[in-house]
Design a protein around this motif. Structure first.
Motif, PDB file in Angstrom:
ATOM      1  N   LEU A  64       0.833  -1.207   0.000  1.00 28.63           N
ATOM      2  CA  LEU A  64       0.000   0.000   0.000  1.00 28.63           C
ATOM      3  C   LEU A  64       0.868   1.259   0.000  1.00 28.63           C
ATOM      4  O   LEU A  64       0.530   2.257  -0.647  1.00 28.63           O
ATOM      5  N   GLY A  65       1.988   1.194   0.716  1.00 28.20           N
ATOM      6  CA  GLY A  65       2.907   2.330   0.716  1.00 28.20           C
ATOM      7  C   GLY A  65       3.484   2.594  -0.664  1.00 28.20           C
ATOM      8  O   GLY A  65       3.656   3.752  -1.069  1.00 28.20           O
ATOM      9  N   PHE A  66       3.749   1.531  -1.410  1.00 29.33           N
ATOM     10  CA  PHE A  66       4.283   1.687  -2.760  1.00 29.33           C
ATOM     11  C   PHE A  66       3.255   2.323  -3.683  1.00 29.33           C
ATOM     12  O   PHE A  66       3.579   3.185  -4.506  1.00 29.33           O
ATOM     13  N   VAL A  67       1.985   1.920  -3.534  1.00 25.93           N
ATOM     14  CA  VAL A  67       0.921   2.523  -4.342  1.00 25.93           C
ATOM     15  C   VAL A  67       0.786   4.009  -4.016  1.00 25.93           C
ATOM     16  O   VAL A  67       0.623   4.847  -4.917  1.00 25.93           O
ATOM     17  N   LEU A  68       0.860   4.357  -2.742  1.00 21.17           N
ATOM     18  CA  LEU A  68       0.784   5.762  -2.343  1.00 21.17           C
ATOM     19  C   LEU A  68       1.980   6.549  -2.875  1.00 21.17           C
ATOM     20  O   LEU A  68       1.851   7.732  -3.224  1.00 21.17           O
ATOM     21  N   LEU A  69       3.133   5.914  -2.940  1.00 22.24           N
ATOM     22  CA  LEU A  69       4.304   6.569  -3.509  1.00 22.24           C
ATOM     23  C   LEU A  69       4.080   6.866  -4.992  1.00 22.24           C
ATOM     24  O   LEU A  69       4.413   7.966  -5.473  1.00 22.24           O
ATOM     25  N   MET A  70       3.512   5.914  -5.724  1.00 15.72           N
ATOM     26  CA  MET A  70       3.199   6.148  -7.134  1.00 15.72           C
ATOM     27  C   MET A  70       2.244   7.326  -7.279  1.00 15.72           C
ATOM     28  O   MET A  70       2.406   8.174  -8.162  1.00 15.72           O
ATOM     29  N   TYR A  71       1.243   7.367  -6.395  1.00 14.61           N
ATOM     30  CA  TYR A  71       0.268   8.468  -6.417  1.00 14.61           C
ATOM     31  C   TYR A  71       0.953   9.803  -6.142  1.00 14.61           C
ATOM     32  O   TYR A  71       0.709  10.800  -6.843  1.00 14.61           O
ATOM     33  N   ALA A  72       1.828   9.856  -5.137  1.00 18.79           N
ATOM     34  CA  ALA A  72       2.506  11.103  -4.787  1.00 18.79           C
ATOM     35  C   ALA A  72       3.377  11.616  -5.930  1.00 18.79           C
ATOM     36  O   ALA A  72       3.396  12.818  -6.230  1.00 18.79           O
ATOM     37  N   VAL A  73       4.091  10.708  -6.574  1.00 16.41           N
ATOM     38  CA  VAL A  73       4.936  11.113  -7.702  1.00 16.41           C
ATOM     39  C   VAL A  73       4.071  11.629  -8.857  1.00 16.41           C
ATOM     40  O   VAL A  73       4.408  12.622  -9.518  1.00 16.41           O
ATOM     41  N   ALA A  74       2.939  10.978  -9.091  1.00 19.95           N
ATOM     42  CA  ALA A  74       2.034  11.422 -10.155  1.00 19.95           C
ATOM     43  C   ALA A  74       1.491  12.814  -9.864  1.00 19.95           C
ATOM     44  O   ALA A  74       1.390  13.657 -10.769  1.00 19.95           O
ATOM     45  N   VAL A  75       1.129  13.066  -8.611  1.00 16.96           N
ATOM     46  CA  VAL A  75       0.605  14.383  -8.228  1.00 16.96           C
ATOM     47  C   VAL A  75       1.651  15.460  -8.464  1.00 16.96           C
ATOM     48  O   VAL A  75       1.362  16.512  -9.043  1.00 16.96           O
ATOM     49  N   ARG A  76       2.857  15.201  -8.002  1.00 17.87           N
ATOM     50  CA  ARG A  76       3.936  16.178  -8.174  1.00 17.87           C
ATOM     51  C   ARG A  76       4.203  16.436  -9.659  1.00 17.87           C
ATOM     52  O   ARG A  76       4.348  17.590 -10.080  1.00 17.87           O
ATOM     53  N   THR A  77       4.272  15.378 -10.437  1.00 21.75           N
ATOM     54  CA  THR A  77       4.554  15.516 -11.865  1.00 21.75           C
ATOM     55  C   THR A  77       3.452  16.292 -12.571  1.00 21.75           C
ATOM     56  O   THR A  77       3.719  17.230 -13.329  1.00 21.75           O
ATOM     57  N   ALA A  78       2.197  15.910 -12.329  1.00 20.97           N
ATOM     58  CA  ALA A  78       1.075  16.582 -12.986  1.00 20.97           C
ATOM     59  C   ALA A  78       0.965  18.030 -12.550  1.00 20.97           C
ATOM     60  O   ALA A  78       0.795  18.931 -13.383  1.00 20.97           O
ATOM     61  N   GLY A  79       1.056  18.264 -11.234  1.00 18.73           N
ATOM     62  CA  GLY A  79       0.906  19.624 -10.736  1.00 18.73           C
ATOM     63  C   GLY A  79       1.936  20.573 -11.293  1.00 18.73           C
ATOM     64  O   GLY A  79       1.617  21.690 -11.711  1.00 18.73           O
ATOM     65  N   ARG A  80       3.194  20.143 -11.344  1.00 18.57           N
ATOM     66  CA  ARG A  80       4.257  21.023 -11.838  1.00 18.57           C
ATOM     67  C   ARG A  80       4.226  21.187 -13.349  1.00 18.57           C
ATOM     68  O   ARG A  80       4.786  22.153 -13.870  1.00 18.57           O
TER      69      ARG A  80
END
Length: 245
Positions: A64-80
Motif C-alpha cells: 500500500l505504501g508503494f501505491v501511495l508513492l506512485m500516487y505522490a509522484v504522479a501528483v507532483r509531476t502533474a501539478g508542476r
C-alpha cells in the motif's frame, strides 16, 4: 521472450534515445534535454522498481505504501506540469478522484486481488492514465483561458458567474484530454495491441482471456480519465488551480 537484454539491447536503446533528442534539437522543439533526462530516469527507475516490487509484494503495508508513492509522484509531476506556483498540489484531487474509487471497486468486487503481483500494475496503469488526463486538461484549460481572457470578461459582464464564464471558455479544450484514451480504445486490436494484452499472451494466457483483461483496463481507464478531466476543469473554473499572470 519478447526481448533479449544484452549489449545490443542497450546500444539500440541509446541510439533511439539519441535520435529522439537529436530530432527535437534539429526541429527546435525545445525538449531535447528533457528527452535525454526522461530516458535516463526511466532506465534507473525501472531498474529500481524491478527490485522493489519483488520485495513489497509479500507485505501488505509495504504494498500500500508503494501505491501511495506512485500516487505522490504522479501528483507532483502533474501539478508542476500544469503550473509552477503553489497551487500545483491541487492536482492531487483529480488524480485521487479518478483512481481510488475505481481501484476500491475493483478490490471490493474481487476482480483485482489485494496482492502486489496484481495490484501494482493495475494501480500503475490507472494512476498513469489519470496523470496524463490531468496534465492535458489542466494545461489546455489554462492556455485557453489566457488566450480568450476577453471572452471570459465579456461573459462576466453579461451576468455569468466567474466559474461559469471560465467553464464556457475552457470546457471544450479540457475535453480534448480524453482523445488519446478514446482513440486507443476505439482502435485497440486494429492499430495497437496494448501492453496488458501482449503481456498476458507472453505469459501463456489464452487470447480470449488476454482480450478480456485488456478490455477491462481500457474501460477502467476511460472512467478514471473522465473523472480526472471533469475535476481538474472544475478546479480551474473555480480558480483553485491557476497560473500567475
Amino acid at each position: 521472450m519478447l526481448l533479449t537484454v544484452n549489449v545490443t539491447f542497450g546500444a539500440v536503446l541509446a541510439v533511439l534515445l539519441a535520435v529522439a533528442a537529436g530530432v527535437a534539437a534539429v526541429a527546435r522543439l525545445g525538449r531535447a534535454r528533457e528527452i535525454v533526462v526522461a530516458g535516463v530516469r526511466a532506465a534507473v527507475q525501472l531498474a529500481a522498481v524491478s527490485l522493489v516490487i519483488g520485495w513489497v509484494v509479500h507485505a501488505l503495508p509495504l504494498l500500500l505504501g508503494f501505491v501511495l508513492l506512485m500516487y505522490a509522484v504522479a501528483v507532483r509531476t502533474a501539478g508542476r506540469r500544469i503550473t509552477r506556483n503553489r497551487t500545483w498540489w491541487w492536482a492531487s484531487v483529480p488524480i485521487a478522484a479518478g483512481v481510488f474509487p475505481v481501484l476500491a471497486a475493483l478490490l471490493l468486487t474481487g476482480l483485482v486481488p489485494l496482492k502486489g503481483i496484481a495490484l501494482v500494475p493495475v494501480a500503475g496503469i490507472l494512476i498513469g492514465g489519470a496523470l496524463t488526463a490531468t496534465v492535458l486538461a489542466g494545461r489546455r484549460a489554462l492556455d485557453e483561458l489566457k488566450l480568450r481572457h476577453g471572452e471570459v470578461e465579456a461573459g462576466m459582464a453579461l451576468g455569468l458567474l466567474d466559474r461559469d464564464a471560465r467553464l464556457e471558455v475552457a470546457r471544450d479544450s479540457a475535453a480534448d484530454a480524453l482523445l488519446p484514451g478514446l482513440d486507443q480504445t476505439r482502435t485497440v486490436g486494429l492499430v495497437t495491441l496494448p501492453g496488458a494484452f501482449v503481456g498476458m499472451l507472453l505469459g501463456g494466457a489464452s487470447p480470449l482471456l488476454a482480450g478480456a483483461v485488456q478490455l477491462f483496463v481500457l474501460v477502467a481507464l476511460m472512467a478514471v480519465q473522465a473523472v480526472a478531466v471533469a475535476v481538474v476543469l472544475e478546479l480551474v473554473a473555480r480558480g483553485r488551480l491557476y497560473r500567475e499572470p
